[in-house]
Design an enzyme around this catalytic site. Structure first.
Site, PDB file in Angstrom:
ATOM      1  CG  HIS A 147       2.479   4.288  -2.353  1.00 48.89           C
ATOM      2  ND1 HIS A 147       2.928   3.191  -2.446  1.00 48.89           N
ATOM      3  CD2 HIS A 147       1.344   4.502  -3.174  1.00 48.89           C
ATOM      4  CE1 HIS A 147       1.981   2.460  -2.911  1.00 48.89           C
ATOM      5  NE2 HIS A 147       0.863   2.980  -3.160  1.00 48.89           N
ATOM      6  CG  ASP A 166       2.461  -2.649  -0.014  1.00 48.48           C
ATOM      7  OD1 ASP A 166       1.868  -2.862   1.205  1.00 48.48           O
ATOM      8  OD2 ASP A 166       3.041  -3.662  -0.374  1.00 48.48           O
TER       9      ASP A 166
END
Length: 442
Positions: A414, A418
């Site tokens: 992450h 995204d």
């Protein structure tokens, strides 16, 4: 080469580094005996590691003076394994500077906690070719010291980097690897002896039974997995794909495919083909994090998690998967799987992957939550292909049909990826699988 050739002073030849996380190797066989001469590029010996077997070439023309280890000996990376006389007309061994360094026995002690560029001039370091000691466990060579100054690494941070040299000595490769990983210990703080809360030392009853010692490869896998979970914030996304058309096409054409190309057609090359296409659509998935920079890879090299006879997993790599047609992908995957099953993989077979696929469906799993293969940005798990009754929307109304369904799960870093990018990429893979061309010719 005749024996009247003139030689340079004898030089040490060390066990080379043969891949990430490999710290030692077993000498399988010496190909050059003591007293024999050799040419540059000749194989001096063959070395086995837990992952692959490697042929170690001669760095230059010369003569074998002495061998420090015998066939079957396990030798740490960086250990001197032979003494060579290098021909005066040949090139010198690249590690000559390291040899010189090991001969220096004096150490300069320092209590400084940071590497100030003004504390010791570069000219002084170059004139005093000695190692100096920061604490009881850390030795820093002038080369490592120079790298640390250039990257503004303090002595405290250097002390946190695991050293792979003799007696825990920090090597250039240790610092380089640490920088590539984004300096994970840059802001680490030592745990104080007394604090408001201490993690309790719980004495769990682990039971009794047969003790099975982890082999070296299992230990390396363990370390790699722990590092990956610690270093990358993992998030996993899921989709399901209707593989009915793909399954039917493969079943109808696998015999003809093997007859024409002499290759077994499994689902793996079909999956790799779909993944490579999706990566072309979403190239940011094909990346790695380097400090504050994201490196978007030029090549699409797909790693495929494969079981070894020992039960451990290894990740051989299909290079330039986006440039291969289906029969080339089938050939590449079959060769790598066969090598893995027979412990014949070479170092180059497991290098440079940019994205990894783990087919957990092979073991009957419905789906999985795979751990990212560092330093990649994401990893795909494909579950078992299972027949299921599905509601199908048709022009003349909804119907219930038996379809070949499979779950896909994507674990992603992450920090780089995204949710929108991960979800779009994962859905695109499923789309390519579902929209398989059933009229495709073998």
């Amino acid at each position: 080469m005749s024996d009247d050739k003139r030689f340079l002073p004898s030089q040490e030849f060390k066990m080379p580094k043969m891949g990430e996380s490999i710290t030692e190797g077993t000498i399988i066989e010496w190909h050059v005996k003591v007293g024999d001469t050799f040419e540059e590029g000749d194989v001096l010996l063959e070395v086995a590691t837990d992952k692959v077997d490697n042929e170690v070439p001669a760095p230059a023309s010369g003569k074998m003076v002495a061998q420090k280890f015998n066939n079957g000996d396990v030798v740490p990376v960086g250990e001197v394994i032979a003494i060579l006389d290098i021909s005066e007309s040949g090139s010198s061994i690249k590690t000559a500077s390291k040899t010189k360094e090991t001969k220096e026995k004096s150490k300069i002690s320092t209590s400084s906690s940071t590497l100030s560029s003004t504390s010791t001039s570069s000219s002084t370091l170059s004139s005093v070719q000695k190692s100096f000691k920061v604490n009881e466990n850390l030795f820093i060579s002038p080369l490592v010291d120079s790298m640390a100054r250039k990257n503004h690494i303090s002595y405290e941070e250097l002390a946190r980097i695991p050293g792979t040299g003799k007696d825990g000595r920090l090597r250039k490769s240790d610092v380089s690897d640490y920088l590539k990983k984004g300096r994970p210990f840059q802001f680490a703080q030592a745990v104080p002896e007394v604090s408001g809360f201490q993690v309790p030392d719980l004495k769990f009853d682990k039971g009794k039974g047969k003790i099975v010692e982890m082999d070296r490869m299992r230990q390396m896998i363990s370390d790699h997995m722990v590092f990956s979970k610690h270093n990358s914030p993992h998030v996993t996304a899921y989709v399901e794909a209707d593989l009915t058309d793909m399954v039917n096409w493969r079943n109808n054409n696998k015999a003809e495919f093997q007859k024409r190309y002499n290759e077994k057609l499994t689902f793996t090359p079909l999956f790799i083909e779909c993944v490579a296409k999706a990566i072309e659509d979403f190239p940011m998935i094909n990346s790695s994090l380097d400090g504050k920079n994201i490196i978007v890879k030029d090549e699409i090299n797909i790693g495929m998690a494969t079981a070894l006879p020992s039960g451990n997993l290894i990740v051989p790599v299909v290079k330039n998967a986006d440039k291969k047609n289906l029969n080339e992908l089938a050939s590449a995957t079959n060769i790598l799987v066969e090598k893995a099953r027979n412990n014949k993989l070479k170092a180059d077979d497991t290098k440079d992957s940019t994205f990894t696929i783990s087919n957990v469906g092979t073991f009957g799993s419905l789906m999985g939550t795979p751990i990212i293969n560092q330093p990649e940005a994401a990893i795909l798990a494909t579950g078992i292909i299972k027949k299921r009754a599905e509601v199908m929307e048709r022009e003349d109304g909804d119907t219930i049909e038996i379809r070949q369904m499979m779950y896909l799960s994507l674990s992603f870093d992450h920090r780089i990826v995204d949710g929108y990018l991960a979800g779009s990429f994962l859905r695109r893979i499923a789309d390519y699988m579902e929209q398989f061309d059933t009229k495709r010719k073998v």
